[in-house]
Design an enzyme around this catalytic site. Structure first.
Site, PDB file in Angstrom:
ATOM      1  N   TYR A  95       7.477   2.874   5.788  1.00 20.50           N
ATOM      2  CA  TYR A  95       8.756   2.664   5.112  1.00 20.50           C
ATOM      3  C   TYR A  95       9.699   3.851   5.304  1.00 20.50           C
ATOM      4  O   TYR A  95      10.672   4.002   4.571  1.00 20.50           O
ATOM      5  CB  TYR A  95       8.547   2.413   3.614  1.00 20.50           C
ATOM      6  CG  TYR A  95       7.853   1.108   3.286  1.00 20.50           C
ATOM      7  CD1 TYR A  95       7.501   0.192   4.278  1.00 20.50           C
ATOM      8  CD2 TYR A  95       7.539   0.780   1.974  1.00 20.50           C
ATOM      9  CE1 TYR A  95       6.859  -0.992   3.967  1.00 20.50           C
ATOM     10  CE2 TYR A  95       6.900  -0.408   1.652  1.00 20.50           C
ATOM     11  CZ  TYR A  95       6.559  -1.291   2.657  1.00 20.50           C
ATOM     12  OH  TYR A  95       5.922  -2.463   2.336  1.00 20.50           O
TER      13      TYR A  95
ATOM     14  N   ASP B 130       1.497  -0.858  -1.117  1.00 22.60           N
ATOM     15  CA  ASP B 130       2.375  -1.944  -1.557  1.00 22.60           C
ATOM     16  C   ASP B 130       1.589  -3.259  -1.589  1.00 22.60           C
ATOM     17  O   ASP B 130       1.608  -4.006  -2.574  1.00 22.60           O
ATOM     18  CB  ASP B 130       3.559  -2.045  -0.582  1.00 22.60           C
ATOM     19  CG  ASP B 130       4.677  -2.933  -1.099  1.00 22.60           C
ATOM     20  OD1 ASP B 130       4.564  -3.431  -2.236  1.00 22.60           O
ATOM     21  OD2 ASP B 130       5.661  -3.130  -0.367  1.00 22.60           O
TER      22      ASP B 130
ATOM     23  N   ASP C 244      -0.269  -5.392  -5.006  1.00 20.62           N
ATOM     24  CA  ASP C 244       0.046  -6.791  -5.339  1.00 20.62           C
ATOM     25  C   ASP C 244      -1.223  -7.632  -5.427  1.00 20.62           C
ATOM     26  O   ASP C 244      -1.348  -8.502  -6.291  1.00 20.62           O
ATOM     27  CB  ASP C 244       1.000  -7.401  -4.293  1.00 20.62           C
ATOM     28  CG  ASP C 244       2.474  -7.139  -4.630  1.00 20.62           C
ATOM     29  OD1 ASP C 244       2.762  -6.092  -5.248  1.00 20.62           O
ATOM     30  OD2 ASP C 244       3.335  -7.966  -4.292  1.00 20.62           O
TER      31      ASP C 244
ATOM     32  N   LYS D 194      -6.924   3.429   7.595  1.00 22.48           N
ATOM     33  CA  LYS D 194      -7.399   2.671   8.747  1.00 22.48           C
ATOM     34  C   LYS D 194      -7.533   3.666   9.906  1.00 22.48           C
ATOM     35  O   LYS D 194      -6.982   3.468  11.003  1.00 22.48           O
ATOM     36  CB  LYS D 194      -6.396   1.540   9.069  1.00 22.48           C
ATOM     37  CG  LYS D 194      -6.867   0.541  10.099  1.00 22.48           C
ATOM     38  CD  LYS D 194      -7.879  -0.458   9.577  1.00 22.48           C
ATOM     39  CE  LYS D 194      -8.327  -1.413  10.683  1.00 22.48           C
ATOM     40  NZ  LYS D 194      -9.371  -2.356  10.241  1.00 22.48           N
TER      41      LYS D 194
ATOM     42  N   ASP E 175      -8.730  -2.999   5.172  1.00 24.05           N
ATOM     43  CA  ASP E 175      -9.067  -4.428   5.153  1.00 24.05           C
ATOM     44  C   ASP E 175     -10.280  -4.684   4.265  1.00 24.05           C
ATOM     45  O   ASP E 175     -10.325  -5.654   3.500  1.00 24.05           O
ATOM     46  CB  ASP E 175      -9.248  -4.993   6.571  1.00 24.05           C
ATOM     47  CG  ASP E 175      -9.985  -4.057   7.503  1.00 24.05           C
ATOM     48  OD1 ASP E 175     -10.277  -2.904   7.104  1.00 24.05           O
ATOM     49  OD2 ASP E 175     -10.294  -4.461   8.636  1.00 24.05           O
TER      50      ASP E 175
HETATM   51 MG    MG Z   1       5.651  -5.136  -3.396  1.00 24.04          MG
END
Ligand code: MG
Ligand code: NAI
Length: 361
Positions: free
Chosen positions: A131, A245, A249, A188, A221
Site C-alpha cells: 500500500y 488487511d 477481515d 511469505k 496462506d
Molecule cells: Mg479491509
C-alpha cells in the site's frame, strides 16, 4: 476529573459513516467525560464538493486533536484523477503505523457448535508494504506494476507494538495466565525472500527482547486457514500491510462480522479509531446500519486516552471503556439487533440500548 477537555476530531465520511459515527459520539457524550467534539469533512462526497478528499483543514484538525474518530469513505474502485483515499493518506500523514484489530468471540454464537473462545489481535503494519502507493503502468498500459516497500525501521516498530501488546494482554489476564502470551509473525518469506525476509528477520530480532512472550512464525496462506479453522490458537498476530488487511477481515468473522469489528490506528503522537467496515452504499441512508463496530471504537479510544491522561481521568476512562465493551456484548446477545444480525431494529434503537446498559450496570 480534569476540567481541560480532550479534543476528539470526528470525521463521519460517507455512507453509513454518517450514521454510525453520530451513534458513537452519543455514547461518548453519555459518559460525561471531559471530551470536546470537533467535526471535519473527508471522503468521496467531500472530493466531489471541494475537489479534495482530505482538505488541509481536516488534516490540521486531525494533527491538533487528542484522538480522531473516523467513519468510512466510499472510495471508487476505478482510478479518478486527483482522488486518493483519505484514510490511507491520514494513516501516512499522521504516521499511524500500527493498525490494531482485536477480535473476541461472538457471544451470540454461544451454544452454537461453531462457537469458539476467540481472543486475538491482528497487528498490521499500516504505512508501507504493497500500500506504499508505488504503482505504475508500462508497455502502454499492458503491464501494471506495484512495488512492495518493506523497511527495517517500520518492521521493527510494528513488531515492538505486537510484543508489548502480547505482554500487556497477559498481564491483564493475570501473570500466570493460560494461554501464555504469544506473537505469531506472519509472512511469505519462502517466496518474497527480500521483502518478507526483511520483515521476518526484523521481527525475530525484536522478539529476543521479550523472553516472556512466545514467538512463532507462520506463512500467510497457512495463517488464513488456521484463522478460519482454529482461531482460538492465536493471541497476537503481526504482519505486513496487505496481509494484515485480509487476515483481519477473515478473523472478524469470529467476532460477529463487519458490523462488530473495530480498529485502532496508532502512532507515536496520534491515534485514529475506525470501524473496519466501509461506507456500505447498499444500506446507507436507511438508518439500519449496525453501530456496534463504531461504538466499539469508543472503548478503544478511551483506553488509549487513559494511557495519556492523569491517573484520575485514566481510571474514569478505563472504567467507561470496560462498561462500553460490556454493553456491546450484552446487546449482541440480548438485542435489539439491526438486520445484519437478523432482526429489524434501527441504528438508534441499538445505540439507545447500549447507552441504557452502560449507564445502569
Ligand atoms: Mg479491509
Ligand atoms: P462495506 O464494509 O461497506 O460493506 C460490505 C457489506 O457489509 C455490505 O453488504 C454492507 O451493507 C455490510 N455492512 C458493512 N458495515 C455494516 C454495518 N455497520 N451494519 C450493517 N451492515 C454492514 O464494504 P464494501 O461494500 O466492500 O465497500 C463499499 C465502499 O466502502 C467502497 O467504496 C469501499 O471503498 C469503501 N470502504 C471504505 C473503508 C474505509 O473507509 N476504511 C473500508 C472498506 C471499504
Amino acid at each position: 476529573m480534569s476540567v481541560t477537555p480532550y479534543t476528539i476530531l470526528v470525521i463521519p465520511g460517507d455512507g453509513i459513516g454518517r450514521e454510525v459515527i453520530p451513534a458513537a459520539v452519543s455514547v461518548l457524550q453519555a459518559t460525561g467525560l471531559p471530551l470536546r467534539f470537533v467535526e471535519a469533512d473527508a471522503g468521496w462526497e467531500c472530493f466531489q464538493r471541494q475537489g479534495d478528499a482530505l482538505p488541509p483543514a481536516t488534516l490540521e484538525a486531525a494533527r491538533a486533536a487528542d484522538a480522531v474518530l473516523f467513519g468510512a469513505v466510499a472510495s471508487p474502485s476505478h482510478p479518478v484523477v486527483g482522488y486518493r483515499s483519505p484514510i490511507v493518506r491520514l494513516r501516512r500523514e499522521l504516521d499511524l503505523y500500527a493498525n490494531i484489530r482485536p477480535v473476541y468471540d461472538d457471544p451470540a454464537a454461544a451454544g452454537n457448535l461453531q462457537a469458539r473462545r476467540v481472543d486475538l489481535v491482528v497487528v498490521r503494519e499500516n504505512t508501507e508494504g504493497l500500500y506504499a502507493g508505488r504503482e505504475r503502468v508500462e508497455d502502454g498500459g499492458a503491464t501494471a506494476i506495484a512495488e512492495r516497500v518493506i523497511t527495517r525501521r517500520a518492521s521493527e516498530r510494528i513488531a515492538r507494538v505486537a510484543f508489548e501488546l502480547a505482554r500487556n494482554r497477559r498481564i491483564a489476564r493475570g501473570e500466570d495466565s493460560t494461554p501464555p502470551a504469544r506473537v505469531t509473525i506472519v509472512h511469505k518469506a519462502n517466496i518474497l525472500r527480500e521483502t518478507c525476509g526483511l520483515f521476518r528477520t526484523a521481527a525475530l530480532e525484536i522478539a529476543q527482547a521479550y523472553p516472556d512472550v512466545q514467538v512463532e512464525e507462520m506463512l500467510v496462506d497457512t495463517c488464513a486457514l488456521q484463522i478460519a479453522t482454529r482461531p482460538e490458537r492465536f493471541d497476537v498476530i503481526v504482519t505486513t500491510n496487505l496481509f494484515g488487511d485480509i487476515l483481519s477481515d477473515v478473523a472478524c468473522a469470529w467476532g460477529g462480522g463487519l458490523g462488530l469489528a473495530s480498529s485502532a490506528n496508532l502512532g507515536e503522537r496520534h491515534a485514529l479509531f475506525e470501524p473496519v467496515h466501509g461506507a456500505a452504499p447498499d444500506i446507507a441512508g436507511k438508518g439500519i446500519a449496525n453501530p456496534l463496530a463504531a461504538i466499539g471504537c469508543t472503548a478503544l479510544l478511551l483506553a488509549y486516552l487513559a494511557r495519556r491522561a492523569s491517573p484520575e481521568d485514566a481510571s474514569d476512562m478505563n472504567a467507561w471503556s470496560t462498561r462500553i465493551q460490556r454493553a456491546i456484548r450484552h446487546i449482541r446477545t440480548a438485542g435489539p439487533h439491526t438486520p445484519d444480525l437478523g432482526d429489524n431494529a434501527v441504528t438508534s434503537q441499538m445505540t439507545d440500548a447500549v447507552i441504557a446498559h452502560m449507564l445502569t450496570t
